[in-house]
Write a protein that holds these residues in place. Structure first.
Motif, PDB file in Angstrom:
ATOM      1  N   ILE A   1       0.837  -1.203   0.000  1.00  0.00           N
ATOM      2  CA  ILE A   1       0.000   0.000   0.000  1.00  0.00           C
ATOM      3  C   ILE A   1       0.871   1.252   0.000  1.00  0.00           C
ATOM      4  O   ILE A   1       0.623   2.208  -0.741  1.00  0.00           O
ATOM      5  CB  ILE A   1      -0.911   0.011   1.252  1.00  0.00           C
ATOM      6  CG1 ILE A   1      -1.817  -1.204   1.255  1.00  0.00           C
ATOM      7  CG2 ILE A   1      -1.680   1.320   1.345  1.00  0.00           C
ATOM      8  CD1 ILE A   1      -3.170  -1.010   0.673  1.00  0.00           C
ATOM      9  N   LEU A   2       1.935   1.222   0.826  1.00  0.00           N
ATOM     10  CA  LEU A   2       2.801   2.393   0.920  1.00  0.00           C
ATOM     11  C   LEU A   2       3.567   2.612  -0.385  1.00  0.00           C
ATOM     12  O   LEU A   2       3.792   3.749  -0.799  1.00  0.00           O
ATOM     13  CB  LEU A   2       3.758   2.250   2.101  1.00  0.00           C
ATOM     14  CG  LEU A   2       3.024   2.266   3.443  1.00  0.00           C
ATOM     15  CD1 LEU A   2       3.947   1.856   4.569  1.00  0.00           C
ATOM     16  CD2 LEU A   2       2.446   3.649   3.699  1.00  0.00           C
ATOM     17  N   LEU A   3       3.942   1.516  -1.029  1.00  0.00           N
ATOM     18  CA  LEU A   3       4.603   1.609  -2.328  1.00  0.00           C
ATOM     19  C   LEU A   3       3.660   2.254  -3.344  1.00  0.00           C
ATOM     20  O   LEU A   3       4.048   3.129  -4.121  1.00  0.00           O
ATOM     21  CB  LEU A   3       5.011   0.208  -2.797  1.00  0.00           C
ATOM     22  CG  LEU A   3       6.028   0.156  -3.936  1.00  0.00           C
ATOM     23  CD1 LEU A   3       7.380   0.650  -3.441  1.00  0.00           C
ATOM     24  CD2 LEU A   3       6.158  -1.267  -4.478  1.00  0.00           C
ATOM     25  N   ALA A   4       2.396   1.815  -3.306  1.00  0.00           N
ATOM     26  CA  ALA A   4       1.397   2.389  -4.214  1.00  0.00           C
ATOM     27  C   ALA A   4       1.218   3.877  -3.931  1.00  0.00           C
ATOM     28  O   ALA A   4       1.140   4.692  -4.859  1.00  0.00           O
ATOM     29  CB  ALA A   4       0.067   1.653  -4.064  1.00  0.00           C
ATOM     30  N   LEU A   5       1.188   4.231  -2.649  1.00  0.00           N
ATOM     31  CA  LEU A   5       1.043   5.644  -2.273  1.00  0.00           C
ATOM     32  C   LEU A   5       2.224   6.459  -2.789  1.00  0.00           C
ATOM     33  O   LEU A   5       2.067   7.563  -3.324  1.00  0.00           O
ATOM     34  CB  LEU A   5       0.944   5.766  -0.751  1.00  0.00           C
ATOM     35  CG  LEU A   5       0.787   7.180  -0.195  1.00  0.00           C
ATOM     36  CD1 LEU A   5      -0.565   7.762  -0.588  1.00  0.00           C
ATOM     37  CD2 LEU A   5       0.950   7.194   1.323  1.00  0.00           C
ATOM     38  N   TRP A   6       3.417   5.889  -2.654  1.00  0.00           N
ATOM     39  CA  TRP A   6       4.624   6.579  -3.105  1.00  0.00           C
ATOM     40  C   TRP A   6       4.605   6.764  -4.620  1.00  0.00           C
ATOM     41  O   TRP A   6       4.914   7.834  -5.138  1.00  0.00           O
ATOM     42  CB  TRP A   6       5.853   5.781  -2.662  1.00  0.00           C
ATOM     43  CG  TRP A   6       7.141   6.403  -3.063  1.00  0.00           C
ATOM     44  CD1 TRP A   6       7.640   7.591  -2.605  1.00  0.00           C
ATOM     45  CD2 TRP A   6       8.085   5.900  -4.006  1.00  0.00           C
ATOM     46  NE1 TRP A   6       8.847   7.846  -3.211  1.00  0.00           N
ATOM     47  CE2 TRP A   6       9.145   6.825  -4.067  1.00  0.00           C
ATOM     48  CE3 TRP A   6       8.139   4.746  -4.798  1.00  0.00           C
ATOM     49  CZ2 TRP A   6      10.245   6.628  -4.901  1.00  0.00           C
ATOM     50  CZ3 TRP A   6       9.237   4.564  -5.614  1.00  0.00           C
ATOM     51  CH2 TRP A   6      10.284   5.495  -5.670  1.00  0.00           C
ATOM     52  N   GLN A   7       4.204   5.709  -5.336  1.00  0.00           N
ATOM     53  CA  GLN A   7       4.077   5.817  -6.793  1.00  0.00           C
ATOM     54  C   GLN A   7       3.058   6.886  -7.160  1.00  0.00           C
ATOM     55  O   GLN A   7       3.260   7.671  -8.086  1.00  0.00           O
ATOM     56  CB  GLN A   7       3.649   4.464  -7.384  1.00  0.00           C
ATOM     57  CG  GLN A   7       4.744   3.429  -7.398  1.00  0.00           C
ATOM     58  CD  GLN A   7       5.839   3.774  -8.387  1.00  0.00           C
ATOM     59  OE1 GLN A   7       5.577   4.124  -9.524  1.00  0.00           O
ATOM     60  NE2 GLN A   7       7.089   3.715  -7.944  1.00  0.00           N
ATOM     61  N   PHE A   8       1.957   6.903  -6.408  1.00  0.00           N
ATOM     62  CA  PHE A   8       0.897   7.879  -6.665  1.00  0.00           C
ATOM     63  C   PHE A   8       1.420   9.304  -6.516  1.00  0.00           C
ATOM     64  O   PHE A   8       1.184  10.163  -7.367  1.00  0.00           O
ATOM     65  CB  PHE A   8      -0.263   7.631  -5.695  1.00  0.00           C
ATOM     66  CG  PHE A   8      -1.356   8.662  -5.760  1.00  0.00           C
ATOM     67  CD1 PHE A   8      -2.190   8.741  -6.868  1.00  0.00           C
ATOM     68  CD2 PHE A   8      -1.544   9.553  -4.719  1.00  0.00           C
ATOM     69  CE1 PHE A   8      -3.184   9.698  -6.934  1.00  0.00           C
ATOM     70  CE2 PHE A   8      -2.540  10.507  -4.772  1.00  0.00           C
ATOM     71  CZ  PHE A   8      -3.361  10.582  -5.886  1.00  0.00           C
ATOM     72  N   THR A   9       2.175   9.557  -5.449  1.00  0.00           N
ATOM     73  CA  THR A   9       2.618  10.942  -5.214  1.00  0.00           C
ATOM     74  C   THR A   9       3.791  11.348  -6.095  1.00  0.00           C
ATOM     75  O   THR A   9       4.098  12.527  -6.197  1.00  0.00           O
ATOM     76  CB  THR A   9       3.031  11.177  -3.744  1.00  0.00           C
ATOM     77  OG1 THR A   9       4.059  10.259  -3.407  1.00  0.00           O
ATOM     78  CG2 THR A   9       1.855  11.013  -2.804  1.00  0.00           C
ATOM     79  N   THR A  10       4.475  10.382  -6.713  1.00  0.00           N
ATOM     80  CA  THR A  10       5.601  10.783  -7.550  1.00  0.00           C
ATOM     81  C   THR A  10       5.319  10.641  -9.043  1.00  0.00           C
ATOM     82  O   THR A  10       6.000  11.253  -9.855  1.00  0.00           O
ATOM     83  CB  THR A  10       6.869   9.948  -7.236  1.00  0.00           C
ATOM     84  OG1 THR A  10       6.520   8.561  -7.261  1.00  0.00           O
ATOM     85  CG2 THR A  10       7.422  10.307  -5.875  1.00  0.00           C
ATOM     86  N   ARG A  11       4.311   9.853  -9.424  1.00  0.00           N
ATOM     87  CA  ARG A  11       4.136   9.573 -10.849  1.00  0.00           C
ATOM     88  C   ARG A  11       2.872  10.183 -11.466  1.00  0.00           C
ATOM     89  O   ARG A  11       2.830  10.397 -12.660  1.00  0.00           O
ATOM     90  CB  ARG A  11       4.097   8.055 -11.088  1.00  0.00           C
ATOM     91  CG  ARG A  11       5.357   7.334 -10.718  1.00  0.00           C
ATOM     92  CD  ARG A  11       6.307   7.199 -11.892  1.00  0.00           C
ATOM     93  NE  ARG A  11       7.548   6.567 -11.477  1.00  0.00           N
ATOM     94  CZ  ARG A  11       8.590   7.236 -10.976  1.00  0.00           C
ATOM     95  NH1 ARG A  11       8.542   8.543 -10.865  1.00  0.00           N
ATOM     96  NH2 ARG A  11       9.681   6.600 -10.606  1.00  0.00           N
TER      97      ARG A  11
END
Lengths: 238, 287
Positions: free
Chosen positions: B152-162
Motif C-alpha cells: 500500500i505504501l509503495l502504491a502511495l509513493w508511486q501515486f505521489t511521484t508519478r
C-alpha cells in the motif's frame, strides 16, 4: 468583437489597504501589452488579482468574453490565462522535469504536454541540461526560466509575466528577452517589467501604473524617449 | 533464538501498522500543514463500520473492509470541510486546527461510544491459519499485514511521484500560490489529502480490529504512536515516516521484551526526546 482581456474599474488591496484604484485596461486579440512603473505601486497586485489569487473589491475582469471577476485561480488557468510569478521557486523539492510535467495539469494542456515540453527545452536548453535537478538548487535565472516554462506547460492562450528579467545578469537578460520574443510569436503576452526598452521592443502598447492607477497609456505612435521614461520613474526633476 | 525471532516479527507487524497510520498523518501534514488529532478516531470509526457491515449486518469481511476504509475516507473529507477549511489562511491556523481536530477526536470517539456502545467487538481475521517463519509462529493475519502494508505504501509513493493528482499534493504542500497558478484546484487537493490519509487510518483500523478488541478509544494509542513516528522520522517525507515506523515498531517489541509493557512508552518518549535534542529535524530529517 469583444476584447481578449478587459479590466473595468478594478479596485483591490490587502484588508484595509487599497493598492489598486479604479484600474481599467484591455488587451486586444493579437497584441502584447506591457505594464511598467515604480516598485510597490500595484503591478504585482494587479497580476495576482487577474489570476484570482486575490479578489477585487470592485470592478470587472472579462477574459475572452467571460466574466472571471469571481473565478478561482485554477478555473482561470483552465480558460487559458496563465501567470508566471516573479522570482518564483515553485516547488523546491521537485525536479525540473517533474515540475514541468505536473504543470500540464488542466485538460487542454495535457493533450499538448509532450509538444510543449519539447518546445520549452528548445527555448531554455539550461532546463534540459538540469532536468533531474531540484528547483531549490537552481540559480535565479534558471528559476525564472522554470517559472516561465511551467506557465507554458499550462498551454496558455494569454501569458502574464511578472518581471521576468528581475535580478538577472545582462547576458542572461538578453537570453531571456530572446526567448520571450520567440514565445510572443504564438502566445500573446502581458508583461510587467522595469526595463521599458525591452517592453517597447516586445509589446504594442504600454500602461504606466503609478499609485495603483493607470497614469498613462503608451502606443507605438507616442513612444517616450529615454529622458521621458526617467521622468516617469523618478519625477520630472530627477 | 525463538524469542528473538518472534520479537523481531512482532516488531515488524507493529512497524507495518504504524507505517500505515503515520503515513496518513504525514500526508495531511505535508499537504495542509495541519496536525490531525482526529486521525486515531477516524481509524476507530473505520474498524467499527467494518465490524457493523461484516458482523452485525453479515455481509462478510471483504465488504466490511471496503466499507470501513470508505467510511473513514468520507469522514476524513467531512472533518476537513467542517473543522479545517473555515480556518485556511489564518495566521494562527496551526493552533486553531490543533483545537478543532482535538474537538473532532472527542466528538468522533463519543459518537462511536453512543452508536456502538462500550462493549468489546472484534473483527475476524482476514485469513485464518498460522505461518511459521524461521521457527517462530505468527498468525496468517499478521503475516498479511507485513505484506500488505509495504505494498500500500509503495502504491502511495508511486501515486505521489508519478501521477498528476499525486504530484499536485506535493506541489500544494510546497507552494500553494504557485500550485494554484498552474491550474491545480487547491481546495480539492486538501480534501483529497485528508480523504487519503483517513482511508489509510481506516485500513489500519480494519487490520488492527482483527488483532485487538475494538473500543471507542481504539485509535488513541495508535495516534500517539503515529505522532511519535512522524516527529521521530522528521516531518514531511514519506520515506522517513515509513523508516521511522519500523524503527519504532521494532524498538517497542524489544522494549516490551526487556523492560516490560509498563515502562515501554516511557522509554519510547525518552528516545524521542533524545533524538529531538541531537537531531531537531528528526532521525531522517534534513538538518
Amino acid at each position: 468583437m469583444s476584447r481578449f482581456l478587459e479590466v473595468e474599474g478594478m479596485t483591490a488591496g490587502y484588508g484595509a489597504v487599497t493598492v489598486l484604484r479604479n484600474i481599467s485596461l484591455y488587451v486586444d486579440h493579437g497584441e502584447n501589452v506591457g505594464l511598467f512603473g515604480p516598485n510597490g505601486h500595484g503591478k504585482t497586485t494587479l497580476l495576482r488579482t487577474l489570476s484570482g489569487l486575490m479578489r477585487a473589491a470592485m470592478g470587472k475582469v472579462r477574459f475572452d468574453g467571460q466574466d472571471i471577476s469571481r473565478a478561482r485561480p485554477w478555473e482561470i488557468v483552465g480558460l487559458g490565462m496563465v501567470q508566471a510569478q516573479q522570482g518564483n521557486t515553485l516547488f523546491g523539492e521537485m525536479e525540473i522535469a517533474e515540475t514541468l510535467e505536473l504543470a500540464a495539469f488542466n485538460r487542454r494542456a495535457r493533450e499538448k504536454a509532450a509538444a510543449n515540453l519539447d518546445r520549452i527545452y528548445t527555448l531554455f536548453p539550461r532546463l534540459a541540461e538540469r532536468k533531474r535537478q531540484k528547483a531549490k538548487t537552481l540559480s535565479g535565472g534558471e528559476r525564472q526560466m522554470l517559472s516561465i516554462g511551467a506557465a507554458l506547460m499550462c498551454a496558455p492562450r494569454l501569458l502574464l509575466l511578472d518581471e521576468p528579467t528581475l535580478g538577472l545578469s545582462p547576458r542572461l537578460k538578453e537570453e531571456l528577452a530572446e526567448a520571450l520574443r520567440a514565445i510572443s510569436q504564438d502566445v500573446p503576452l502581458v508583461v510587467v517589467e522595469q526595463d521599458v526598452e525591452l517592453l517597447l521592443a516586445l509589446s504594442n502598447r504600454l500602461y504606466l501604473i503609478e499609485h495603483g492607477e493607470v497614469q498613462r497609456e503608451i502606443g507605438k505612435d507616442n513612444a517616450p524617449d529615454h529622458q521621458e521614461i526617467m521622468d516617469m520613474y523618478f519625477g520630472e526633476h530627477a | 533464538m525463538d524469542t528473538l525471532i518472534s520479537t523481531l516479527l512482532s516488531g515488524v507487524v507493529l512497524g507495518a501498522l504504524y507505517a500505515l497510520m503515520a503515513s496518513g498523518l504525514s500526508l495531511v501534514w505535508t499537504t495542509l500543514g495541519v496536525f490531525n488529532f482526529a486521525h486515531g478516531a477516524l481509524m476507530t470509526i473505520g474498524a467499527f463500520v467494518a465490524w457493523t457491515v461484516s458482523e452485525a449486518v453479515g455481509l462478510g469481511l471483504p465488504a466490511g473492509v471496503v466499507a470501513g476504509v470508505a467510511s473513514a475516507a468520507l469522514l476524513g473529507v467531512v472533518v476537513e470541510y467542517l473543522l479545517i477549511r473555515p480556518f485556511y489562511g489564518r495566521p494562527n491556523m496551526l493552533l486553531i486546527t490543533v483545537m478543532t481536530t482535538l474537538a473532532g477526536m472527542i466528538i468522533l470517539e463519543k459518537g462511536a461510544q453512543m452508536i456502538w456502545g462500550a462493549r468489546l467487538k472484534q473483527l475476524p481475521r482476514l485469513i485464518d491459519g498460522e505461518v511459521s517463519i524461521f521457527g517462530a509462529v505468527i498468525s496468517a493475519h499478521e503475516a498479511l499485514i507485513i505484506v500488505v502494508a509495504p505494498l500500500i505504501l509503495l502504491a502511495l509513493w508511486q501515486f505521489t511521484t508519478r501521477t498528476y493528482l499525486g504530484r499536485s499534493l506535493r506541489a500544494v504542500g510546497q507552494n500553494q500560490d504557485a500550485a494554484a497558478l498552474l491550474g491545480i484546484n487547491v481546495s480539492f487537493t486538501f480534501a483529497l489529502a485528508f480523504g487519503l490519509g483517513a482511508a489509510l487510518a481506516g485500513l489500519t483500523g480494519v487490520l488492527l480490529g482483527g488483532i485487538r478488541f475494538i473500543t471507542p478509544s481504539l485509535g488513541a494509542e495508535p495516534l500517539v504512536k503515529a505522532m511519535i513516528v512522524v516527529i521521530f522520522g522528521g516531518l514531511g517525507s514519506l520515506g522517513a515516516t515509513v523508516g521511522a515506523a519500523f524503527v519504532i515498531g521494532l524498538a517497542e517489541a524489544f522494549l516490551v521484551l526487556t523492560l516490560g509493557l509498563y515502562w515501554t512508552p516511557f522509554a519510547l518518549f525518552l528516545g524521542l526526546i533524545a533524538v529531538l535534542i541531537f537531531r531537531p529535524n528528526g532521525l531522517f530529517g534534513r538538518v
